[in-house]
Structures are given as C-alpha cells and as structure tokens.
Design a protein around this motif. Structure first.
Motif, PDB file in Angstrom:
ATOM      1  N   THR A   1       0.831  -1.202   0.000  1.00  0.00           N
ATOM      2  CA  THR A   1       0.000   0.000   0.000  1.00  0.00           C
ATOM      3  C   THR A   1       0.867   1.254   0.000  1.00  0.00           C
ATOM      4  N   LEU A   2       1.881   1.267   0.862  1.00  0.00           N
ATOM      5  CA  LEU A   2       2.729   2.459   0.920  1.00  0.00           C
ATOM      6  C   LEU A   2       3.424   2.688  -0.425  1.00  0.00           C
TER       7      LEU A   2
ATOM      8  N   SER B   1      -2.178   0.810   7.026  1.00  0.00           N
ATOM      9  CA  SER B   1      -1.293   1.762   6.355  1.00  0.00           C
ATOM     10  C   SER B   1      -2.056   3.050   6.050  1.00  0.00           C
TER      11      SER B   1
ATOM     12  N   MET C   1      -1.131   6.739   7.536  1.00  0.00           N
ATOM     13  CA  MET C   1      -0.936   7.915   6.683  1.00  0.00           C
ATOM     14  C   MET C   1      -1.819   9.066   7.153  1.00  0.00           C
TER      15      MET C   1
ATOM     16  N   THR D   1       1.004   3.898  -3.056  1.00  0.00           N
ATOM     17  CA  THR D   1       0.706   5.315  -2.841  1.00  0.00           C
ATOM     18  C   THR D   1       1.837   6.169  -3.376  1.00  0.00           C
TER      19      THR D   1
ATOM     20  N   TYR E   1       1.705   6.122  -7.107  1.00  0.00           N
ATOM     21  CA  TYR E   1       0.550   6.915  -7.541  1.00  0.00           C
ATOM     22  C   TYR E   1       0.893   8.403  -7.555  1.00  0.00           C
TER      23      TYR E   1
ATOM     24  N   VAL F   1      -7.197   8.691  -2.912  1.00  0.00           N
ATOM     25  CA  VAL F   1      -6.304   7.643  -2.433  1.00  0.00           C
ATOM     26  C   VAL F   1      -6.841   7.058  -1.124  1.00  0.00           C
TER      27      VAL F   1
ATOM     28  N   LEU G   1      -3.831  -3.168   4.886  1.00  0.00           N
ATOM     29  CA  LEU G   1      -4.201  -2.050   4.013  1.00  0.00           C
ATOM     30  C   LEU G   1      -4.841  -0.942   4.826  1.00  0.00           C
TER      31      LEU G   1
END
Lengths: 183, 552
Positions: free
Chosen positions: A22-23, B223, B227, A26, A29, B249, B220
């Motif tokens: 996921t990181l 994370s 963030m 991101t 992206y 996102v 998922l």
C-alpha cells in the motif's frame, strides 16, 4: 508444515507485504499522477543508497551462513556471523539517519510537499522494520552468550524469514525511489 | 552443547474457571475457551452500546425536523454506531466463536499460540476502549465509519475524535491480524492426526479462508490509518488535495480494505450456518466441496471489487464496467452456497429450534441483502442510489440480517457446549420473532426511503419527503421492537446460565468433534478422540452400521 514458528513468520510477513504494498503503491501513484514538482528526488544520494543496499543484502547472507553454522553446532562461527549481521544492519540504519539529516539541512521534511510525505513515510516504516529486525537479531546474539540457552529453532527460523523480507522490501524501495528517477 | 532446548513451559494446568473463580484467572488466562468467552462478552458489551446509539439515531429520525440531539452529537453517534458494530461487535463475536470452536472442531486442546491468542484479545479490547475514550477526551470521531478524507483532515475536523478513531482502529486491527495468524497456524499444525483438510468442518474452513482475508485486508487499513495520522499530526499531505494529496487515495485504500472486510464479516457467519442447518435437518451438508471452494473463490474475488463503492467519483467506463462485472460475479459463489443450504434442508427432517429459526431467517434476509447488493453493481443504478438510505438498508440486511442472525444461531447452538445449560427455547422464540419483525420493519422501508431520495448520514429531514414521516416512523418503531428483543435475549442469557435446563455432552445429537467432550469442556479439551474417518466422526460412532464414506 510442522514448524509453527516459521509458518507464523511467513504468514506475518505476508500481511506485512500488503502493508508495504500500500505504501509503495501510494508512492508510485503520487509520482505518476500528480503535478507537484518532484523536488526531493534530485537531492537523494543514490550512491550512498546503493552502498546501503549492498550492506543489507550482505547481512541477509551472513545471517544465513551463521544459522547454518549453528545447525552444525559451531557456536563460535554463529556468534561471529550474527555480529557481522548486526553491524551491517546498524550501518544501514546510520546511513539512513544521515540521509534524513542531509535532507533536513536542505529543509526537505515530511510536511514540505507530497513527495516528502511519501518518501519519509515509506523509508521511515522500512527503517522501523530494520530496527525491529536488528532488535530480534541482537536478542538471538545475546542469548547465545547467556547460560540459559533458549534459542529455539522456530525462533531463529522466524527471525530469518523476517530479515529476508525486510531486505526484499528494501530492494523494491531502492528501485522505485532511487533508480526510477534516473531512468 | 546445542543451543536447542525447549523453552520451559509450565507443566501444571492453566487457570480455568473450574479451578479458581477469581477475576485474575480470567485476566491472566491463555486458555482458548476463556479467551473466546471474553471475546463474546466484549462483543455483547459493545452490542449494547452500539444498540443504544442506534436507538438515539432512530429517535432523532422518527419525525421530521426533530431536535432530540444536536447535529454535532448526531454525527458522533452515527459514526460510533457504525464503527462499533463492525469492529467491536461483529468482528469480536466471530473471532470469539472461532477461538472457542476451531481448536475443538479439529480435535486440538489449544490454539497454536496461546499467548498470542491472549494478546490478540486484550489488544482488541484496548482498541475498543481507546475508541470510546474519545467521548471523555472531548469529542468522538464524527466523519462516518469510513472516515472520508479530506473531511477527516485537520482543516475540516480539528477535534481530537479522528485521532482516537485512527489509533483505536489500528490497535484492533493488530488484534485481528494476531487472531488470524493464530487460526491459520492452528488449523494447519494442530489438527488431529487422522483429520485431513477435506474433512474439516465447514466452520473451520470458513474461518481459515477468512483468516487469509484478514491478513490481506487489515494491513491495508492500517497503512491508510497511519498515513492519515501522519497527515494530522505531522502535517503531511497524503489526503489533502489543496497541497498535492488526493482524497481518492484514501477511498482506494479504505475500500480495498473495506470490501474484503465485508466478506470477513460474513464468511464465519456462513460457517455457522453450514454447521447448524445440517444438524437440525438431520442430513449432511449438500455439496461440501462447493461450499468450501466457493468460499475460496469469494476470498479471491473480494479483493477485486472495491471500486464499486466509488462508481460515483467519475472513473472511466472501462473501470466501472470491470468492477461492475466483478461485483456481479461474486454473487455466483454466494448463490451456490444459498442453494447448498436449501438443498441440505430438502427432504430433511427439520427441527425448528431457535438456532434453526435464525438460520432460516438468515437465508431469507441475507438473500434480500445480497440482491440489493447486486443492484449496486449496476453502475447507473448505483449512481442513482449511492449515499441514500437504500445503502443503509442493504448493509443492514447483510450485516444484521446476515452476520448477526448467524451469530445468534451460533450462540443458541453452542451455548450448551459453553455452559452446560440450554438457552430457554421459549424466550428464544420471543427473541427471534420480535427481532425479525422489528428488523424488517426498520430496514425494509429504508429501501423505499432511499429510492424516494432520503440521503444517509443526514441529521434530519424536511416534511416534503414523500411518505418521509410515515416510513421513518415505521422504521423507528421497528427499532424499538429489536431493542425489546435484545433485552429478552440478554435476560435469556442470564437466566439460562443460572438455571437453564442441563445439557449433556451432545444435546443436539450433532456430528462434529466439539460435541465429543463434556459440556462445558474441561481445561484439556479432549482426553481421547473418537476415530476420525469422515466429516462426521460422531455419526460414525453412533451408527456403526451406516457409516459415512471413509476419507482417509
């Protein structure tokens, strides 16, 4: 599978892989799909990162070798191997600290722009994992000196799998963060 | 000298309620049965709280322009209601049932990692209390259970609630991951010797598939949450569009967790149904392999459908079509299961116990929920209905009419095993009929409300909504019925635990291994196991002349 420690470690890093996925997604992206100028990449020290990558990969190899010597009951070689592994991991962490410090001196921080946010989050979480792995390896190393020898096969296998995983994740990060801007 | 020595383990028995009744024996317990009961009690505790929050919501919405609570309070209440019910009620109750019965069904005496098991429970508990501490810290989270950025970001929500949401949920997420790790290792390493994977009871199968889903989905979420926390606390920009971030996102990350989560909440429930229906129909499950394999199919598909939560954000037609199609596809294995359950009952001699009634009502209500879910896979329909009460109706049909009914069925089915006493069938029938009536009153009309244009998450509504007052009134009245039903259920739990009818080791004449030991089980679950040659070891034991086909 009979070794429940190794199975647990495999499953655990499987879930960790999703976390880093996921990181990383991101990061990719934002690199591709935003118009923010790529302000950090030119400041990254690729040579140092390459050296650190070599350190981390080597530490995986030394871990494997020292585990092998443990299984052959060569305790002395096990200790030396573990020590080198710890040293390499520590060099990696110090190198990463230096990188952060250099960026900080150029006023590139997590709150400056989206690239900073991504860069520090991604590498920071990886660094945290290296730190945790280093802690586990240090424990294995310390146990080998104590009278109360409780290094279990499951334990050392688990730490090994974890350490290879941390190493593997770094290869992805190295590729996407440091190499792709040069391509 | 070799370094390998076993870690010293205590040889004497672990604490159990039989040996000492002190609270300390619970706090320090690593026994899977005690931990499971604590999971269930945690779920029950939060079920009451979440239910009270639901009552506040329904009182507020029972008439137009009501002022029962302030808009600020209302936002906090509906956020906490959703978050509580999903993360602190359904998850712990399913994990609790799994923790109790997975080791017993596979003929094991304990989970693979008893201490990890205790850790998972207590960290889940901690996460729940951190979440609720936000009320005392000044402000509960108020951005909805999916906490859309940038609404959840500092510029829009400066209060502390969101931070508690982030920290509380990531803690419970870690607990769920721990439980999932433990389930998989337990099933794969602790099975009785004769039990092969194709002989696992279906509940165990579902928990196993489910655990893999948890391992994929919760990181998922974590994370994303981290963030968001970094955004809020360290001024990063992930989800702040004005400084280069992207609100989408957050939606992608949240729903790529959130859609598997939906299946995480339903798979073990299906497992319960697959255990209860055969026993009360006196027939083995129809199409064992189909039920098991369709779960795996659902598990894999569930990671490829998340964007159907986001059709309205304006993606390309190709993306919409792909995710629409994959969402329709997931209905197929689900339908396979429903057919299997119905076929299991066909020509069976059905006993209408409360557990069985909950299963039958599960089948009906869950199918309604599944069908309304299919309507969201159709992009134009989704555009029309998204963020309306239709969604609220749909998700309650699958979560409450689906998962919660299955959990109730499981509680009625397994209560004799856990406590040695039956739950009262008479009170249980009041519970089931009041609840299902109230449930359908509350949520069936919400489909209409949604179609008529009532948006979800709104504080109040005007008089001009077609039939708005009438339908909302019916909905609120139904909620009151459910409230009474749950009160009866709680009383039933209490009174039956005190002086319910005594149950023997196998009161339902069931077939799986957990019934092969005493009720409640002793600390060491099994002294010896019956021979296991098929999926129904106890059937073989009781009917030596008519045994199932040998599978090993």
């Amino acid at each position: 599978m009979k070794d429940k420690g190794k199975l647990l470690a495999l499953l655990f890093i499987g879930s960790e892989a999703f976390f880093f996925l996921t990181l990383l997604m991101t990061y990719i992206y934002f690199r591709r799909d935003t118009l923010i100028h790529d302000s950090v990449a030119p400041h990254l020290n690729v040579k140092r990162a390459a050296f650190l990558t070599i350190c981390l990969v080597t530490s995986s190899v030394t871990f494997m070798l020292s585990k092998k010597s443990l299984f052959k009951n060569k305790i002395r070689r096990f200790k030396i191997g573990m020590f080198i592994t710890m040293l390499l991991a520590a060099i990696f962490l110090l190198g990463q600290g230096k990188e952060y410090y250099d960026l900080y001196k150029k006023q590139i921080t997590i709150s400056r722009d989206i690239f900073g946010s991504n860069f520090f989050t991604l590498t920071g979480f990886h660094g945290l994992h290296v730190f945790l792995g280093l802690t586990c390896i240090s424990l294995l190393f310390a146990f080998s000196f104590s009278k109360f020898k409780i290094v279990t096969k499951a334990g050392i296998n688990g730490v090994e799998v974890y350490w290879h995983f941390v190493d593997g994740v770094w290869l992805f990060i190295f590729f996407y963060v440091y190499i792709t801007p040069l391509l | 000298m070799s370094l390998y020595q076993p870690i010293p383990e205590p040889k004497d028995e672990l604490p159990s309620p039989k040996r000492s009744t002190g609270l300390l024996s619970w706090f320090s317990s690593v026994d899977h049965k005690q931990i499971a009961i604590m999971y269930m009690l945690l779920a029950l505790f939060f079920f009451i709280i979440g239910g009270l929050e639901a009552m506040v919501i329904r009182i507020q919405l029972s008439m137009p322009q009501s002022g029962f609570v302030t808009p600020q309070t209302y936002s906090q209440i509906f956020t906490m209601h959703g978050t509580t019910m999903i993360f602190l009620v359904l998850m712990p109750s399913l994990i609790g049932l799994g923790t109790y019965f997975v080791p017993m069904m596979i003929g094991a005496n304990e989970m693979a990692f008893p201490r990890l098991n205790a850790f998972s429970f207590w960290i889940t508990c901690l996460g729940g209390f951190v979440l609720y501490f936000s009320f005392f810290a000044g402000n509960a989270p108020n951005a909805g259970w999916f906490n859309y950025a940038p609404l959840s970001e500092k510029p829009y929500t400066a209060n502390i609630g969101i931070d508690y949401y982030v920290i509380g949920l990531s803690i419970t997420g870690i607990g769920s991951i721990g439980a999932a790790l433990n389930f998989i290792t337990t099933v794969l390493t602790r099975r009785a010797k004769q039990m092969k994977l194709n002989m696992l009871p279906l509940f165990v199968w579902m928990v196993l598939v489910n655990s893999f889903l948890i391992l994929g989905a919760f990181p998922l979420l974590n994370s994303g949450l981290f963030m968001l926390l970094i955004d809020r606390q360290l001024d990063a920009h992930f989800f702040v569009p004005s400084t280069g971030g992207s609100a989408l996102v957050w939606q992608h990350i949240f729903w790529s967790f959130g859609h598997p989560e939906v299946y995480i909440l339903i798979l073990p429930a299906w497992g319960v149904i697959s255990e209860v229906i055969p026993v009360f129909s006196r027939k083995p499950i129809f199409g064992y392999a189909f039920v098991a394999v369709s779960s795996i199919a659902i598990g894999l598909l569930s990671f490829g459908v998340w964007m159907h939560h986001m059709f309205a954000i304006g993606m390309s037609n190709t993306v919409n079509a792909f995710f629409g199609a994959s969402s329709l596809l997931i209905g197929v294995p689900t339908g396979v299961k429903v057919i299997n359950w119905i076929a299991t009952m066909y020509k069976g001699s059905i006993r209408f116990t409360v557990a069985m009634l909950f299963c039958l009502l599960f089948l009906i209500n869950f199918t309604i929920g599944g069908l309304s879910g299919i309507s969201f896979a159709l992009v134009p329909v989704d555009w029309q209905l998204t963020d309306s009460y239709y969604v609220v109706a749909h998700l309650h049909y699958v979560f409450l009419g689906g998962t919660a009914f299955a959990v109730f069925a499981g509680v009625y089915y397994w209560f004799p095993k856990m406590t040695g006493r039956f739950l009262s069938e008479k009170l249980g029938k009041w519970h089931v009929w009041l609840f299902v009536t109230g449930f359908n009153m509350t949520f069936l009309v919400q489909h209409l409300l949604g179609i008529f244009g009532m948006p979800r998450r709104v504080y109040t509504y005007m008089d001009d909504l077609p039939y708005g007052f009438l339908l909302n009134g019916i909905s609120s009245a139904g909620a009151v019925l459910m409230f009474i039903a749950v009160a009866i259920f709680l009383w039933n739990l209490y009174i039956s635990y005190k002086k319910g009818k005594k149950a023997g080791p196998d009161p339902w004449n069931a077939w799986t291994l957990e019934w092969a030991t005493t009720s409640p089980p002793t600390l060491q679950n099994f002294k010896e196991l019956p021979p296991i040659h098929s999926r129904r070891p106890l059937w073989d034991l009781k009917h030596p002349e008519n045994q199932d086909k040998r599978l090993n």
